[in-house]
Design a protein around this motif. Structure first.
Motif, PDB file in Angstrom:
ATOM      1  N   VAL A 397       0.849  -1.185   0.000  1.00 51.59           N
ATOM      2  CA  VAL A 397       0.000   0.000   0.000  1.00 51.59           C
ATOM      3  C   VAL A 397       0.889   1.240   0.000  1.00 51.59           C
ATOM      4  O   VAL A 397       1.857   1.330   0.764  1.00 51.59           O
ATOM      5  N   GLN A 398       0.572   2.198  -0.870  1.00 50.29           N
ATOM      6  CA  GLN A 398       1.351   3.439  -0.956  1.00 50.29           C
ATOM      7  C   GLN A 398       0.540   4.566  -0.324  1.00 50.29           C
ATOM      8  O   GLN A 398      -0.479   4.997  -0.860  1.00 50.29           O
ATOM      9  N   ARG A 399       1.001   5.035   0.836  1.00 46.05           N
ATOM     10  CA  ARG A 399       0.300   6.078   1.587  1.00 46.05           C
ATOM     11  C   ARG A 399       0.844   7.447   1.195  1.00 46.05           C
ATOM     12  O   ARG A 399       2.042   7.687   1.302  1.00 46.05           O
ATOM     13  N   ARG A 400      -0.040   8.325   0.747  1.00 45.13           N
ATOM     14  CA  ARG A 400       0.327   9.671   0.346  1.00 45.13           C
ATOM     15  C   ARG A 400      -0.520  10.671   1.142  1.00 45.13           C
ATOM     16  O   ARG A 400      -1.430  10.291   1.875  1.00 45.13           O
ATOM     17  N   HIS A 403      -4.456  10.718   0.461  1.00 40.67           N
ATOM     18  CA  HIS A 403      -4.938   9.638  -0.401  1.00 40.67           C
ATOM     19  C   HIS A 403      -4.004   8.425  -0.277  1.00 40.67           C
ATOM     20  O   HIS A 403      -2.866   8.551   0.167  1.00 40.67           O
ATOM     21  N   VAL A 404      -4.537   7.279  -0.640  1.00 35.87           N
ATOM     22  CA  VAL A 404      -3.819   6.008  -0.520  1.00 35.87           C
ATOM     23  C   VAL A 404      -3.961   5.235  -1.832  1.00 35.87           C
ATOM     24  O   VAL A 404      -5.072   5.094  -2.360  1.00 35.87           O
ATOM     25  N   HIS A 405      -2.842   4.742  -2.363  1.00 39.25           N
ATOM     26  CA  HIS A 405      -2.874   3.916  -3.574  1.00 39.25           C
ATOM     27  C   HIS A 405      -2.947   2.444  -3.163  1.00 39.25           C
ATOM     28  O   HIS A 405      -2.075   1.948  -2.433  1.00 39.25           O
ATOM     29  N   CYS A 406      -3.975   1.758  -3.623  1.00 39.74           N
ATOM     30  CA  CYS A 406      -4.169   0.342  -3.306  1.00 39.74           C
ATOM     31  C   CYS A 406      -4.358  -0.450  -4.598  1.00 39.74           C
ATOM     32  O   CYS A 406      -5.237  -0.118  -5.401  1.00 39.74           O
ATOM     33  N   ARG A 407      -3.563  -1.470  -4.782  1.00 33.78           N
ATOM     34  CA  ARG A 407      -3.775  -2.396  -5.908  1.00 33.78           C
ATOM     35  C   ARG A 407      -4.487  -3.618  -5.335  1.00 33.78           C
ATOM     36  O   ARG A 407      -3.979  -4.251  -4.409  1.00 33.78           O
ATOM     37  N   GLN A 416      -7.804  -3.950  -9.727  1.00 37.69           N
ATOM     38  CA  GLN A 416      -8.089  -2.522  -9.708  1.00 37.69           C
ATOM     39  C   GLN A 416      -6.962  -1.750  -9.013  1.00 37.69           C
ATOM     40  O   GLN A 416      -6.380  -2.244  -8.035  1.00 37.69           O
ATOM     41  N   HIS A 417      -6.662  -0.584  -9.528  1.00 35.29           N
ATOM     42  CA  HIS A 417      -5.788   0.367  -8.849  1.00 35.29           C
ATOM     43  C   HIS A 417      -6.699   1.409  -8.225  1.00 35.29           C
ATOM     44  O   HIS A 417      -7.241   2.265  -8.912  1.00 35.29           O
ATOM     45  N   LEU A 418      -6.905   1.309  -6.912  1.00 34.52           N
ATOM     46  CA  LEU A 418      -7.817   2.199  -6.206  1.00 34.52           C
ATOM     47  C   LEU A 418      -7.044   3.361  -5.595  1.00 34.52           C
ATOM     48  O   LEU A 418      -6.033   3.146  -4.909  1.00 34.52           O
ATOM     49  N   ASP A 449     -13.294   8.471  -9.786  1.00 35.60           N
ATOM     50  CA  ASP A 449     -12.799   8.895 -11.095  1.00 35.60           C
ATOM     51  C   ASP A 449     -11.346   8.515 -11.299  1.00 35.60           C
ATOM     52  O   ASP A 449     -10.898   8.294 -12.421  1.00 35.60           O
ATOM     53  N   ASP A 450     -10.579   8.474 -10.179  1.00 33.64           N
ATOM     54  CA  ASP A 450      -9.149   8.195 -10.290  1.00 33.64           C
ATOM     55  C   ASP A 450      -8.835   6.705 -10.279  1.00 33.64           C
ATOM     56  O   ASP A 450      -7.700   6.308 -10.469  1.00 33.64           O
ATOM     57  N   ASP A 451      -9.841   5.869  -9.989  1.00 30.62           N
ATOM     58  CA  ASP A 451      -9.617   4.431  -9.945  1.00 30.62           C
ATOM     59  C   ASP A 451      -9.444   3.891 -11.355  1.00 30.62           C
ATOM     60  O   ASP A 451     -10.111   4.321 -12.289  1.00 30.62           O
ATOM     61  N   GLN A 452      -8.561   2.914 -11.473  1.00 33.43           N
ATOM     62  CA  GLN A 452      -8.297   2.322 -12.776  1.00 33.43           C
ATOM     63  C   GLN A 452      -8.328   0.812 -12.690  1.00 33.43           C
ATOM     64  O   GLN A 452      -7.887   0.237 -11.695  1.00 33.43           O
ATOM     65  N   SER A 453      -8.821   0.179 -13.749  1.00 36.94           N
ATOM     66  CA  SER A 453      -8.719  -1.262 -13.859  1.00 36.94           C
ATOM     67  C   SER A 453      -7.366  -1.580 -14.470  1.00 36.94           C
ATOM     68  O   SER A 453      -6.935  -0.962 -15.438  1.00 36.94           O
ATOM     69  N   ASP A 454      -6.633  -2.530 -13.867  1.00 37.20           N
ATOM     70  CA  ASP A 454      -5.297  -2.884 -14.368  1.00 37.20           C
ATOM     71  C   ASP A 454      -5.361  -3.546 -15.724  1.00 37.20           C
ATOM     72  O   ASP A 454      -4.344  -3.733 -16.376  1.00 37.20           O
TER      73      ASP A 454
END
Length: 456
Positions: A397-400, A403-407, A416-418, A449-454
């Motif tokens: 998990v990448q904590r910023r 916001h937090v980036h979760c794969r 998903q890249h949440l 909106d920022d979520d992406q499907s891998d």
């Protein structure tokens, strides 16, 4: 003036009611969002299944150190490191049909080259040369798989190399059951390919004396002897630290005998062919009363072997059915669909990691990381009390800031890249995401909106 004042009062009341209703709906929304917490703080939410740095049970570590001190094994540290590297890089044996297809393709290629350069060479002589060339190329490019055969000395080397790491992987895998199904109290255990008995030790650390019968099956006599020595602290006349453990070299014969918990850790890689692995997995599933736990190295090979096993059980390839209860995936997959890691092309394996303290040998670091893949199948998936969907975090998990980036692997079978924020996904989901890590579960939120499907 009076009518104007009255109209203003009415407007104020309407505004107050509207604001109040908005506040109530927001409060209701926050409450429903937080239902999945089940009263736990965010850092201990129900999806957290990771463990802190693990140590071997004191009795197991003391027994292992005693055995090592008494064993006349030279260069133990170097040999254990070499063996660990060999086992990690081990691949599956190449299937016969794959070899045949490769040989036919290579032979056709060589014949095409020969036709272009063909002179007065005798065709029979040319055929012999091509045949030798094909065999030579296959020998150079084919992985040469050989079965592991342990004698007393190599078993001690294996113990020095893999006891702590193997224990850590199994302990982390079964913690998933302990955390998510707290009512499960197994009375019987079957460990196939039991080796040093790490599954017994890990299960005992989870469920203690509720286990009344533990059957360890391993074809290696020296490995079974060493596992018994570990249970007795290397004292022949001593009582075993864990009782009701029975060692066998073959699986129980009766197909109708079931065990509450069945496990096979780092065992599938020791079977020659995909057919052997499939037959072994289906046999173990027949003997499973509640949970089947499979653990392998966290490599592409390990992950793919587990997916073979998953398909064999879920696609009902077993023709002999004594228990008609359907199979479902308990962990790590949040779904029973095809593994998205295998459908999006070349990618990293689905693996996880667990920190642990190794045996105190010269050259061993104080902490090490075990990278492993696992699969838990169950006869009946326990329902989530909150009714929420949970995604599996498949990367760090990448904590910023804010916001937090979760794969994650989600319940709809997609990667998903949440990008989780408090504004888009609720404060509770955001705080849970910050408290979670690779391998944990996270309650799924509406896609932002920022979520992406891998796969996009």
């Amino acid at each position: 003036m009076a009518s104007a004042s009255f109209g203003a009062c009415v407007l104020c009341r309407r505004a107050a009611v509207k604001i109040s209703s908005r506040g109530m709906s927001a409060a209701a929304g926050a409450q429903s969002q937080g239902d999945f917490l089940s009263g736990e703080p965010h850092r201990k939410h129900p999806g957290v299944t990771n463990l802190k740095t693990l140590r071997l049970p004191d009795e197991l570590q003391a027994a292992a150190r005693t055995i090592i001190n008494r064993a006349p094994v030279t260069q133990l540290t170097d040999r254990s490191r070499t063996l660990a590297n060999f086992l990690w890089s081990r691949k599956r044996a190449v299937e016969d049909w794959t070899l045949r297809r490769k040989a036919v393709s290579l032979e056709k290629e060589l014949w095409d080259e020969a036709k272009e350069k063909r002179g007065d060479m005798d065709e029979q002589l040319l055929e012999e040369r091509i045949r030798k060339k094909v065999f030579s190329e296959l020998r150079k490019t084919t992985y040469h798989w050989t079965p592991m055969k342990y004698d007393e000395e190599l078993a001690v080397v294996y113990m020095a190399a893999r006891l702590a790491g193997g224990y850590a992987a199994v302990r982390r895998a079964i913690n998933e059951i302990k955390k998510r199904d707290p009512s499960f109290a197994p009375k019987s255990l079957l460990d196939f390919g039991s080796g040093l008995g790490t599954v017994v030790w890990a299960s005992h650390s989870c469920w203690g004396d509720t286990l009344k019968e533990m059957v360890c099956v391993d074809s290696s006599g020296p490995m079974n002897v060493l596992a018994e020595r570990l249970l007795k602290g290397d004292e022949e006349r001593a009582e075993p630290h864990i009782k009701q453990v029975y060692f066998r070299q073959f699986l129980p014969v009766s197909p109708k005998v079931q065990f509450d918990l069945v496990a096979a850790a780092f065992t599938l890689s020791e079977l020659l062919s995909v057919k052997d692995r499939e037959e072994a997995v289906l046999t173990l599933w027949r003997k499973t009363g509640s949970y089947l736990v499979l653990v392998e190295n966290g490599t592409k090979e390990g992950h793919q072997m587990l997916m073979e096993a998953r398909d064999a059980v879920l696609k009902k390839l077993d023709k002999t059915v004594h228990d008609s209860r359907p199979a479902s995936v308990f962990a790590p997959c949040p779904h029973d669909l095809s593994c998205p890691k295998l459908t999006v092309g070349p990618t990293a394996p689905c693996n996880f990691q667990q920190m642990y303290h190794p045996l105190p040998l010269p050259g061993h670091k104080e902490r090490q990381t075990e990278k492993f893949s696992y699969l838990i199948l169950t006869r009946a998936r326990p329902a989530q009390a909150d009714g929420a969907d949970w995604a599996r975090l498949i990367a760090p998990v990448q904590r910023r800031t804010r916001h937090v980036h979760c794969r994650a692997c989600c319940s709809d079978g997609r990667l998903q890249h949440l990008v989780v924020t408090a504004r888009k996904h609720s404060r509770d989901v955001y705080r849970c995401a910050r408290s979670s890590d690779w391998g944990d579960q996270l309650p799924t939120a509406p896609r932002g909106d920022d979520d992406q499907s891998d796969s996009e």
